[in-house]
Design an enzyme around this catalytic site. Structure first.
Site, short mmCIF file in Angstrom:
data_model
loop_
_atom_site.label_atom_id
_atom_site.label_comp_id
_atom_site.label_asym_id
_atom_site.label_seq_id
_atom_site.Cartn_x
_atom_site.Cartn_y
_atom_site.Cartn_z
N HIS A 121 40.67 41.50 41.67
CA HIS A 121 39.32 41.78 41.18
C HIS A 121 38.70 42.97 41.89
CE1 HIS A 121 37.54 39.93 44.82
NE2 HIS A 121 38.47 39.01 44.69
N ASP A 122 37.96 43.75 41.14
CA ASP A 122 37.19 44.89 41.65
C ASP A 122 38.06 46.03 42.16
OD1 ASP A 122 34.46 43.57 41.42
OD2 ASP A 122 35.46 42.17 42.76
N GLY A 139 41.64 42.18 46.31
CA GLY A 139 40.35 42.53 45.76
C GLY A 139 39.72 43.73 46.43
#
Length: 260
Positions: A121-122, A139
């Site tokens: 994520h991100d 992440g």
């Protein structure tokens, strides 16, 4: 018109561009947008608020846009944005962003993700990167352009990797990797410049300037931040300035063995 195999499931609301191909048993979610000329192979899953650009090739069993692997995620609106001309191979896993990281995972153009690659994520990825089989990005990792990551290499969350950098296979990178540099080993440390990659893209005088800067920064025992500040102010090379600016703004430190 898109070409959709009869066994594929495309939910109402999905937006498909011209000449999109959806293979057998693929599943396309209601919020997905797919650009012209992109092909989705059999059994791939494209979920969530995912935007995919033009002329991408997504292979079998890829899972793209499924919810982040983050226990703090509670169903908020998050996105995954993929650019143009990317190749995403079998069993890859790409997660959207989280609220704490800006709510967006983003990949640029012309990238190659080999089998079993994971983008957490991100993650923010630039253009023309190559991630070999089973490379794993935690992440909030940031990649510049023309980055190469070897197979079976994990990259720790929040690590930043600069343009034209390379991480060797079966390494573990837990600190920031400056642009133009090569790191390998477990734990990965700097081994020099990524000369093979640089020769493909940079002029000889640019490479020579980077060689001199690398020696000053990492091989002479100077305080790293001080030397980066000095070089940034005195060099006429834009590539050296880029290298020094990266070092000055690093939050996780640089993985090199300090001379004594």
């Amino acid at each position: 018109m898109p070409t959709i195999h009869p066994s594929a499931l495309v939910e109402d609301g999905a937006v498909l561009g011209k000449n999109v191909t959806i293979g057998p048993f693929a599943h396309i979610g209601a919020k997905v947008k797919i650009g012209d000329g992109t092909s989705i192979a059999s059994h791939a899953v494209i979920a969530g608020d995912t935007s995919i650009g033009r002329n991408n090739r997504i292979f079998s069993h890829a899972a793209i846009g499924t919810i982040p692997q983050d226990l703090k995620f509670s169903g908020e609106e998050v996105q995954l944005i993929i650019g143009d001309n990317n190749i995403i191979r079998e069993f890859t896993l790409l997660n959207p962003g989280t609220k704490g990281g800006g709510s967006v995972t983003k990949m640029g153009n012309g990238n190659l993700l080999m089998g079993y690659v994971h983008l957490g994520h991100d993650v923010i990825m630039g253009d023309n990167c190559i991630l070999a089989n089973a490379a794993t990005l935690g992440g909030h990792v940031e990649l510049g352009d023309h980055v190469v990551i070897g197979g079976l290499t994990p990259v720790h969350q929040f690590v930043h990797i600069g343009d034209y950098a390379m991480v060797g296979g079966a390494s573990a990178l837990v600190q920031d990797l400056p642009p133009f540099c090569l790191a390998e080993g477990n734990r990965a440390t700097l081994r020099g410049l990524n000369l093979t990659g640089l020769r493909r893209y940079l002029k000889r005088e640019e490479i020579n300037a980077l060689k001199l800067a690398y020696r000053e920064l990492f091989e002479k025992g100077n305080p790293l931040q001080e030397k980066a500040e000095t070089l940034f102010e005195t060099t006429t090379s834009e590539k050296v300035k880029t290298l020094c600016a990266f070092i000055k703004t690093s939050k996780r430190g640089i993985p090199f063995k300090r001379k004594t």
